[in-house]
Scaffold this motif. Sequence first.
Motif, PDB file in Angstrom:
ATOM      1  N   LYS A  52      -5.833  70.420  21.352  1.00  0.00           N
ATOM      2  CA  LYS A  52      -4.747  70.653  22.307  1.00  0.00           C
ATOM      3  C   LYS A  52      -4.169  69.337  22.814  1.00  0.00           C
ATOM      4  CE  LYS A  52      -5.516  73.960  25.396  1.00  0.00           C
ATOM      5  NZ  LYS A  52      -6.228  74.905  26.283  1.00  0.00           N
ATOM      6  N   THR A  53      -5.035  68.374  23.058  1.00  0.00           N
ATOM      7  CA  THR A  53      -4.599  67.083  23.592  1.00  0.00           C
ATOM      8  C   THR A  53      -3.664  66.358  22.632  1.00  0.00           C
ATOM      9  OG1 THR A  53      -6.631  66.862  24.873  1.00  0.00           O
ATOM     10  CG2 THR A  53      -5.414  64.852  24.462  1.00  0.00           C
ATOM     11  N   ILE A  54      -3.934  66.484  21.320  1.00  0.00           N
ATOM     12  CA  ILE A  54      -3.090  65.787  20.340  1.00  0.00           C
ATOM     13  C   ILE A  54      -2.019  66.703  19.748  1.00  0.00           C
ATOM     14  CG2 ILE A  54      -4.853  64.067  19.783  1.00  0.00           C
ATOM     15  CD1 ILE A  54      -5.394  65.656  17.185  1.00  0.00           C
ATOM     16  N   ASN A  55      -1.851  67.894  20.360  1.00  0.00           N
ATOM     17  CA  ASN A  55      -0.823  68.856  19.949  1.00  0.00           C
ATOM     18  C   ASN A  55      -0.962  69.313  18.497  1.00  0.00           C
ATOM     19  OD1 ASN A  55       0.501  68.879  22.482  1.00  0.00           O
ATOM     20  ND2 ASN A  55       1.447  66.926  21.960  1.00  0.00           N
ATOM     21  N   ALA A  56      -2.205  69.519  18.056  1.00  0.00           N
ATOM     22  CA  ALA A  56      -2.451  70.013  16.704  1.00  0.00           C
ATOM     23  C   ALA A  56      -2.146  71.508  16.647  1.00  0.00           C
ATOM     24  CB  ALA A  56      -3.893  69.753  16.300  1.00  0.00           C
ATOM     25  N   LYS A  57      -1.510  71.921  15.590  1.00  0.00           N
ATOM     26  CA  LYS A  57      -1.120  73.315  15.386  1.00  0.00           C
ATOM     27  C   LYS A  57      -1.868  73.876  14.182  1.00  0.00           C
ATOM     28  CE  LYS A  57       2.140  72.919  18.506  1.00  0.00           C
ATOM     29  NZ  LYS A  57       1.472  72.463  19.689  1.00  0.00           N
ATOM     30  N   PRO A  58      -2.054  75.208  14.120  1.00  0.00           N
ATOM     31  CA  PRO A  58      -2.692  75.799  12.936  1.00  0.00           C
ATOM     32  C   PRO A  58      -1.983  75.346  11.657  1.00  0.00           C
ATOM     33  CG  PRO A  58      -2.520  77.435  14.659  1.00  0.00           C
ATOM     34  CD  PRO A  58      -1.743  76.237  15.135  1.00  0.00           C
ATOM     35  N   GLY A  59      -2.780  74.953  10.675  1.00  0.00           N
ATOM     36  CA  GLY A  59      -2.238  74.438   9.420  1.00  0.00           C
ATOM     37  C   GLY A  59      -2.268  72.923   9.337  1.00  0.00           C
ATOM     38  N   ASP A  60      -2.384  72.246  10.477  1.00  0.00           N
ATOM     39  CA  ASP A  60      -2.466  70.781  10.485  1.00  0.00           C
ATOM     40  C   ASP A  60      -3.838  70.337   9.994  1.00  0.00           C
ATOM     41  OD1 ASP A  60       0.079  70.440  11.541  1.00  0.00           O
ATOM     42  OD2 ASP A  60      -0.628  70.165  13.604  1.00  0.00           O
ATOM     43  N   ILE A  61      -3.900  69.089   9.553  1.00  0.00           N
ATOM     44  CA  ILE A  61      -5.172  68.463   9.222  1.00  0.00           C
ATOM     45  C   ILE A  61      -5.345  67.295  10.183  1.00  0.00           C
ATOM     46  CG2 ILE A  61      -6.462  67.158   7.491  1.00  0.00           C
ATOM     47  CD1 ILE A  61      -5.144  68.920   5.381  1.00  0.00           C
ATOM     48  N   ILE A  62      -6.516  67.249  10.796  1.00  0.00           N
ATOM     49  CA  ILE A  62      -6.836  66.191  11.754  1.00  0.00           C
ATOM     50  C   ILE A  62      -7.774  65.191  11.093  1.00  0.00           C
ATOM     51  CG2 ILE A  62      -8.012  65.658  13.926  1.00  0.00           C
ATOM     52  CD1 ILE A  62      -7.166  68.368  14.973  1.00  0.00           C
ATOM     53  N   LYS A  63      -7.452  63.930  11.281  1.00  0.00           N
ATOM     54  CA  LYS A  63      -8.318  62.844  10.820  1.00  0.00           C
ATOM     55  C   LYS A  63      -9.127  62.379  12.028  1.00  0.00           C
ATOM     56  CE  LYS A  63      -8.027  58.140   8.986  1.00  0.00           C
ATOM     57  NZ  LYS A  63      -7.075  57.097   8.533  1.00  0.00           N
ATOM     58  N   ILE A  64     -10.450  62.348  11.884  1.00  0.00           N
ATOM     59  CA  ILE A  64     -11.324  61.915  12.964  1.00  0.00           C
ATOM     60  C   ILE A  64     -12.039  60.660  12.490  1.00  0.00           C
ATOM     61  CG2 ILE A  64     -13.272  62.522  14.453  1.00  0.00           C
ATOM     62  CD1 ILE A  64     -12.501  65.491  13.923  1.00  0.00           C
ATOM     63  N   THR A  65     -11.883  59.580  13.248  1.00  0.00           N
ATOM     64  CA  THR A  65     -12.482  58.296  12.897  1.00  0.00           C
ATOM     65  C   THR A  65     -13.586  57.986  13.893  1.00  0.00           C
ATOM     66  OG1 THR A  65     -10.315  57.583  12.084  1.00  0.00           O
ATOM     67  CG2 THR A  65     -12.001  55.875  12.383  1.00  0.00           C
ATOM     68  N   ARG A  66     -14.810  57.930  13.379  1.00  0.00           N
ATOM     69  CA  ARG A  66     -15.977  57.651  14.225  1.00  0.00           C
ATOM     70  C   ARG A  66     -16.514  56.265  13.919  1.00  0.00           C
ATOM     71  NH1 ARG A  66     -17.671  63.322  12.574  1.00  0.00           N
ATOM     72  NH2 ARG A  66     -17.316  64.530  14.457  1.00  0.00           N
ATOM     73  N   LYS A  67     -17.005  55.593  14.942  1.00  0.00           N
ATOM     74  CA  LYS A  67     -17.689  54.317  14.755  1.00  0.00           C
ATOM     75  C   LYS A  67     -19.151  54.632  14.455  1.00  0.00           C
ATOM     76  CE  LYS A  67     -14.651  51.618  17.698  1.00  0.00           C
ATOM     77  NZ  LYS A  67     -13.642  51.576  16.713  1.00  0.00           N
ATOM     78  N   SER A  68     -19.699  53.942  13.463  1.00  0.00           N
ATOM     79  CA  SER A  68     -21.078  54.182  13.051  1.00  0.00           C
ATOM     80  C   SER A  68     -21.812  52.856  12.906  1.00  0.00           C
ATOM     81  CB  SER A  68     -21.093  54.926  11.716  1.00  0.00           C
ATOM     82  OG  SER A  68     -22.374  54.893  11.135  1.00  0.00           O
ATOM     83  N   PRO A  69     -23.009  52.755  13.483  1.00  0.00           N
ATOM     84  CA  PRO A  69     -23.771  51.505  13.328  1.00  0.00           C
ATOM     85  C   PRO A  69     -24.235  51.303  11.887  1.00  0.00           C
ATOM     86  CG  PRO A  69     -25.084  53.138  14.489  1.00  0.00           C
ATOM     87  CD  PRO A  69     -23.707  53.715  14.326  1.00  0.00           C
ATOM     88  N   GLU A  73     -17.443  52.454   9.988  1.00  0.00           N
ATOM     89  CA  GLU A  73     -16.445  53.449  10.387  1.00  0.00           C
ATOM     90  C   GLU A  73     -16.550  54.634   9.431  1.00  0.00           C
ATOM     91  OE1 GLU A  73     -12.411  52.208  12.068  1.00  0.00           O
ATOM     92  OE2 GLU A  73     -11.920  52.916  10.057  1.00  0.00           O
ATOM     93  N   LEU A  74     -16.550  55.820   9.994  1.00  0.00           N
ATOM     94  CA  LEU A  74     -16.673  57.045   9.213  1.00  0.00           C
ATOM     95  C   LEU A  74     -15.460  57.921   9.494  1.00  0.00           C
ATOM     96  CD1 LEU A  74     -18.465  58.948   7.459  1.00  0.00           C
ATOM     97  CD2 LEU A  74     -19.371  59.825   9.605  1.00  0.00           C
ATOM     98  N   VAL A  75     -14.796  58.344   8.423  1.00  0.00           N
ATOM     99  CA  VAL A  75     -13.608  59.194   8.559  1.00  0.00           C
ATOM    100  C   VAL A  75     -13.947  60.594   8.061  1.00  0.00           C
ATOM    101  CG1 VAL A  75     -11.211  59.570   7.833  1.00  0.00           C
ATOM    102  CG2 VAL A  75     -12.025  57.253   8.313  1.00  0.00           C
ATOM    103  N   VAL A  76     -13.645  61.594   8.890  1.00  0.00           N
ATOM    104  CA  VAL A  76     -13.816  62.986   8.502  1.00  0.00           C
ATOM    105  C   VAL A  76     -12.513  63.718   8.783  1.00  0.00           C
ATOM    106  CG1 VAL A  76     -16.311  63.001   8.842  1.00  0.00           C
ATOM    107  CG2 VAL A  76     -14.824  63.624  10.722  1.00  0.00           C
ATOM    108  N   TYR A  77     -12.351  64.878   8.147  1.00  0.00           N
ATOM    109  CA  TYR A  77     -11.129  65.648   8.302  1.00  0.00           C
ATOM    110  C   TYR A  77     -11.469  67.060   8.748  1.00  0.00           C
ATOM    111  CZ  TYR A  77      -9.270  61.768   5.633  1.00  0.00           C
ATOM    112  OH  TYR A  77      -8.917  60.509   5.231  1.00  0.00           O
TER     113      TYR A  77
END
Length: 83
Positions: A52-69, A73-77
């Motif tokens: 909701k915060t990033i205004n994602a709508k059904p059908g969108d793909i979100i890229k999530i970038t996590r910092k990992s020791p 950097e780890l990218v998931v979708y």
Amino acid sequence: MRSSSKKVDPRVHILVPKHEVLPIEEAYKVLRELGIGPEKLPWIRASDPMAKTINAKPGDIIKITRKSPVVGELVVYRYVVSG
């Protein structure tokens, strides 16, 4: 007890990784590279606070970038679904 009428922005919390809606061209590129359709990605509901915060709508793909020791950097979708 404090009463607060301000909404909290989850993007500023230290434990919340970066979320961004992919442009359609980049989404197609990612799906081609993975060799899958969007429904095969893990799902995130459009009602999720971060979606909701990033205004994602059904059908969108979100890229999530996590910092990992371990890997730096780890990218998931995630595929946005109704709900």
